[in-house]
Design a protein around this motif. Structure first.
Motif, mmCIF file in Angstrom:
data_model
loop_
_atom_site.group_PDB
_atom_site.id
_atom_site.type_symbol
_atom_site.label_atom_id
_atom_site.label_comp_id
_atom_site.label_asym_id
_atom_site.label_seq_id
_atom_site.Cartn_x
_atom_site.Cartn_y
_atom_site.Cartn_z
ATOM 1 N N THR A 266 -6.032 4.128 -14.116
ATOM 2 C CA THR A 266 -7.001 3.198 -14.696
ATOM 3 C C THR A 266 -6.669 1.732 -14.467
ATOM 4 O O THR A 266 -7.466 0.859 -14.799
ATOM 5 C CB THR A 266 -7.105 3.442 -16.211
ATOM 6 O OG1 THR A 266 -5.812 3.253 -16.813
ATOM 7 C CG2 THR A 266 -7.589 4.854 -16.500
ATOM 8 N N THR A 267 -5.508 1.455 -13.888
ATOM 9 C CA THR A 267 -5.054 0.065 -13.768
ATOM 10 C C THR A 267 -5.530 -0.627 -12.497
ATOM 11 O O THR A 267 -5.516 -1.856 -12.413
ATOM 12 C CB THR A 267 -3.522 0.033 -13.804
ATOM 13 O OG1 THR A 267 -3.023 0.991 -12.846
ATOM 14 C CG2 THR A 267 -3.001 0.378 -15.181
ATOM 15 N N VAL A 268 -5.917 0.154 -11.491
ATOM 16 C CA VAL A 268 -6.312 -0.393 -10.190
ATOM 17 C C VAL A 268 -7.522 0.371 -9.670
ATOM 18 O O VAL A 268 -7.893 1.406 -10.222
ATOM 19 C CB VAL A 268 -5.156 -0.302 -9.165
ATOM 20 C CG1 VAL A 268 -3.979 -1.182 -9.566
ATOM 21 C CG2 VAL A 268 -4.710 1.152 -8.981
ATOM 22 N N ASP A 269 -8.118 -0.159 -8.610
ATOM 23 C CA ASP A 269 -9.235 0.539 -7.961
ATOM 24 C C ASP A 269 -8.653 1.545 -6.984
ATOM 25 O O ASP A 269 -8.411 1.249 -5.806
ATOM 26 C CB ASP A 269 -10.133 -0.468 -7.244
ATOM 27 C CG ASP A 269 -11.407 0.167 -6.678
ATOM 28 O OD1 ASP A 269 -11.431 1.410 -6.515
ATOM 29 O OD2 ASP A 269 -12.352 -0.575 -6.379
ATOM 30 N N GLU A 270 -8.414 2.742 -7.472
ATOM 31 C CA GLU A 270 -7.737 3.771 -6.691
ATOM 32 C C GLU A 270 -8.513 4.115 -5.421
ATOM 33 O O GLU A 270 -7.928 4.260 -4.334
ATOM 34 C CB GLU A 270 -7.547 5.011 -7.564
ATOM 35 C CG GLU A 270 -6.717 6.091 -6.937
ATOM 36 C CD GLU A 270 -6.438 7.240 -7.905
ATOM 37 O OE1 GLU A 270 -5.994 8.293 -7.427
ATOM 38 O OE2 GLU A 270 -6.660 7.077 -9.120
ATOM 39 N N THR A 271 -9.815 4.249 -5.526
ATOM 40 C CA THR A 271 -10.636 4.628 -4.372
ATOM 41 C C THR A 271 -10.521 3.614 -3.251
ATOM 42 O O THR A 271 -10.348 3.965 -2.068
ATOM 43 C CB THR A 271 -12.105 4.795 -4.798
ATOM 44 O OG1 THR A 271 -12.189 5.807 -5.804
ATOM 45 C CG2 THR A 271 -12.971 5.183 -3.613
ATOM 46 N N ALA A 272 -10.604 2.333 -3.602
ATOM 47 C CA ALA A 272 -10.521 1.285 -2.591
ATOM 48 C C ALA A 272 -9.140 1.227 -1.952
ATOM 49 O O ALA A 272 -9.013 1.048 -0.730
ATOM 50 C CB ALA A 272 -10.877 -0.063 -3.214
ATOM 51 N N LEU A 273 -8.103 1.395 -2.757
ATOM 52 C CA LEU A 273 -6.747 1.343 -2.226
ATOM 53 C C LEU A 273 -6.475 2.500 -1.267
ATOM 54 O O LEU A 273 -5.858 2.319 -0.209
ATOM 55 C CB LEU A 273 -5.739 1.367 -3.371
ATOM 56 C CG LEU A 273 -5.628 0.069 -4.171
ATOM 57 C CD1 LEU A 273 -4.869 0.310 -5.471
ATOM 58 C CD2 LEU A 273 -4.946 -1.022 -3.355
ATOM 59 N N LEU A 274 -6.935 3.686 -1.615
ATOM 60 C CA LEU A 274 -6.726 4.833 -0.734
ATOM 61 C C LEU A 274 -7.490 4.681 0.582
ATOM 62 O O LEU A 274 -6.991 5.030 1.652
ATOM 63 C CB LEU A 274 -7.133 6.121 -1.440
ATOM 64 C CG LEU A 274 -6.266 6.531 -2.633
ATOM 65 C CD1 LEU A 274 -6.836 7.767 -3.309
ATOM 66 C CD2 LEU A 274 -4.826 6.767 -2.215
ATOM 67 N N ALA A 275 -8.697 4.132 0.500
ATOM 68 C CA ALA A 275 -9.472 3.901 1.720
ATOM 69 C C ALA A 275 -8.771 2.896 2.620
ATOM 70 O O ALA A 275 -8.699 3.068 3.852
ATOM 71 C CB ALA A 275 -10.874 3.421 1.362
ATOM 72 N N LEU B 157 0.817 -1.210 0.000
ATOM 73 C CA LEU B 157 0.000 0.000 0.000
ATOM 74 C C LEU B 157 0.852 1.262 0.000
ATOM 75 O O LEU B 157 0.545 2.241 -0.697
ATOM 76 C CB LEU B 157 -0.942 0.001 1.197
ATOM 77 C CG LEU B 157 -2.128 -0.959 1.103
ATOM 78 C CD1 LEU B 157 -2.855 -1.030 2.434
ATOM 79 C CD2 LEU B 157 -3.078 -0.557 -0.016
ATOM 80 N N ARG B 158 1.916 1.278 0.779
ATOM 81 C CA ARG B 158 2.718 2.498 0.807
ATOM 82 C C ARG B 158 3.454 2.691 -0.517
ATOM 83 O O ARG B 158 3.679 3.839 -0.933
ATOM 84 C CB ARG B 158 3.659 2.506 2.004
ATOM 85 C CG ARG B 158 4.790 1.516 1.998
ATOM 86 C CD ARG B 158 5.490 1.481 3.358
ATOM 87 N NE ARG B 158 6.699 0.673 3.320
ATOM 88 C CZ ARG B 158 7.406 0.355 4.407
ATOM 89 N NH1 ARG B 158 7.007 0.764 5.615
ATOM 90 N NH2 ARG B 158 8.510 -0.360 4.292
ATOM 91 N N THR B 159 3.815 1.620 -1.192
ATOM 92 C CA THR B 159 4.394 1.745 -2.530
ATOM 93 C C THR B 159 3.343 2.236 -3.514
ATOM 94 O O THR B 159 3.606 3.119 -4.352
ATOM 95 C CB THR B 159 4.973 0.405 -2.993
ATOM 96 O OG1 THR B 159 5.900 -0.075 -2.020
ATOM 97 C CG2 THR B 159 5.676 0.536 -4.335
ATOM 98 N N MET B 160 2.148 1.687 -3.413
ATOM 99 C CA MET B 160 1.069 2.062 -4.323
ATOM 100 C C MET B 160 0.702 3.544 -4.179
ATOM 101 O O MET B 160 0.359 4.206 -5.167
ATOM 102 C CB MET B 160 -0.150 1.188 -4.073
ATOM 103 C CG MET B 160 -1.313 1.417 -5.022
ATOM 104 S SD MET B 160 -0.929 1.050 -6.766
ATOM 105 C CE MET B 160 -1.002 -0.750 -6.752
#
Length: 518
Positions: A460-469, A117-120
């Motif tokens: 567009t490659t990942v679910d940005e909203t879910a990852l940030l949450a 997550l911190r890399t993402m």
């Protein structure tokens, strides 16, 4: 052996129509409007009316005559493990700052998901702003375990960014890396500063074996390994030489922090192993200053150091925002350029830049050298800054013929910029407005390896909203452990601050601080 799920993808062809194209050799820095065809991972053609040559199923991206296609930005130096700490610390000298930035505290050992997550977090920020390549000198404290290495690389793989990653780990006791510390610290800190590093040479080389056997060349070559000694004073000669040889075998960069601070300049006369030699001279005398070397920071270098760097054919990685944040000083940009030494630009890390934003680095490069006392004719031009960003960054990555230009045969790492956006309205000078005006808000599309990875301000490659949450929840839960580690570090601060102050009083024959005394 690379993971099969990370083999090269075959993205659909993309045709950019009616676009302006950034061209460093053109008088106004742009050519066109024209078309650019991308097939597979590479730029297949640049020219007018290419729609008749595009393969069936090609996606058309119209430029409307006012979108400019430029090379993707290259972040030539970065540390991913502090991405979740941005804005947390006050400005302090590097040696004091590192007590809080990267404590080797078992309670802070990251889980693989935390490392992912911190890399993402950084990958998302970079891609949204048009950064397509990053060199990550990843320090994983207290030790870089294989599952955490895998997590870091998986984040870059999933995000779709181009990443070259090394393991930045110390190998010798703290007291041997810094001047004055042993005499200042006193008996209450002696056990810690004279204790061994968290991991020894054999185990570190084993982790490198995992990095290269598992990840080097993954994702169709988009992911690569590199080697890092962190800094010459932080490792022994055998480990330094082993990593240099590993880098040669794999033809990858070697990351070496050198003379970032005045403390590091003073070190030469305080540690017997350096025998009064600067860290650059010491490295050269060992035969380890080589063409693949990225000399990171190069602030407190002298003319002899720069001659050695030029002779070796090495590259300098310039991190102006970090150098300002930590009060390290101002790199001698003009002297480096005068010798023909390539310069790449880097963020350094989120905690001492407070954003993973290459546009702020570009702007700082164009500004900070104007207060060094040089004649104004010697201040960096916008064209030079952009040359560092693209040509210098590609050279630092060892991919000078693959990245950094919009040209047939190059890898399709591209950014589409709207020249009708506020930063370019009215359009006066493309180079000047890229350096001094752009913030990333004008970026409408980012492409890496021929694949669109961000568009319209979203990855567009990942679910940005879910990852940030998920990141918000996870790192909120980690704050108590982090606060405890920072409280524990407080007891070291007076000794480290005194070390910095002693070094500041030494005459080293130069001054890299604007408006300050040496």
């Amino acid at each position: 052996m690379t993971h099969p799920e990370l083999s090269a993808e075959n993205p659909p062809s993309v045709l950019f129509t009616d676009v302006l194209v950034y061209d460093a050799t053109a008088p106004a820095a742009v050519i066109g409007p024209t078309d650019v065809l991308v097939t597979g991972q590479r730029i297949a053609a640049v020219g007018p009316a290419l729609d008749g040559t595009a393969p069936e199923g090609t996606r058309i991206v119209p430029g409307h005559g006012h979108h400019m296609l430029a090379p993707g930005l290259i972040n030539a130096h970065f540390h991913s493990p502090a991405n979740h700490l941005k804005g947390m610390l006050p400005s302090r000298p590097l040696e004091v700052f590192m007590l809080y930035e990267s404590p080797a505290d078992e309670a802070l050992r990251p889980s693989p998901r935390e490392a992912y997550l911190r890399t993402m977090l950084a990958a998302l920020e970079m891609l949204r702003g048009g950064t397509t390549s990053v060199q990550d000198d990843a320090f994983v404290m207290p030790t870089p375990e294989p599952d955490v290495i895998d997590a870091i690389m998986s984040a870059y793989a999933d995000a779709g960014i181009r990443a070259t990653v090394a393991l930045d780990q110390p190998e010798i006791p703290e007291a041997e890396k810094l001047p004055f510390l042993a005499e200042i610290a006193g008996p209450e800190l002696a056990e810690v500063i004279h204790g061994p590093a968290p991991m020894d040479r054999a185990d570190l080389l084993d982790r490198y074996a995992h990095l290269f056997s598992t990840w080097h060349g993954a994702a169709g070559g988009r992911l690569r390994g590199a080697v890092s000694v962190s800094a010459p004073q932080r490792v022994g000669v055998e480990y330094f030489a082993a990593l240099a040889d590993l880098g040669e075998r794999h033809d990858v960069p070697m990351f070496v922090h050198m003379l970032e601070t005045k403390v590091q300049r003073v070190l030469a006369g305080e540690q017997p192993r350096f025998a009064g030699r600067s860290l650059v001279r010491y490295t050269a005398d060992l035969g380890l200053l080589r063409e693949r070397t990225n000399v990171i920071h190069a602030v407190w270098v002298d003319s002899a150091d720069l001659d050695l760097i030029a002779e070796a054919g090495a590259t300098v990685a310039h991190n102006p925002v970090s150098n300002l944040r930590l009060g390290s000083g101002i790199m001698p940009f003009r002297e480096i350029r005068r010798r023909g030494i390539p310069i790449g630009l880097g963020v350094d890390e989120a905690i001492c830049n407070d954003a993973v934003d290459m546009w702020s680095v570009v702007r700082a490069t164009g500004l900070v050298h104007n207060v060094t006392g040089l004649d104004s004719d010697l201040w960096p031009s916008a064209a030079e800054v952009l040359d560092c960003l693209w040509a210098g960054g590609a050279r630092a990555m060892g991919q000078a013929q693959e990245l950094g230009a919009v040209a047939v045969g190059r890898l399709a790492d591209l950014v589409l910029i709207d020249l009708h956006a506020t930063a370019f309205t009215p359009l006066n000078d493309v180079r000047g407005q890229l350096v001094y005006c752009e913030s990333g808000d004008s970026v409408t599309l980012t492409m890496v390896d021929g694949r669109v990875v961000a568009e319209g301000g979203r990855v567009t490659t990942v679910d940005e909203t879910a990852l940030l949450a998920e990141a918000r929840e996870l790192f909120a839960a980690r704050r108590p452990a982090l606060r405890a580690a920072h409280t524990a570090a407080d007891r070291f601060r007076p000794a480290y601050q005194e070390m910095v102050r002693r070094a500041a009083q030494r005459d080293v024959g130069m001054n890299r601080w604007a408006g300050g005394s040496a």
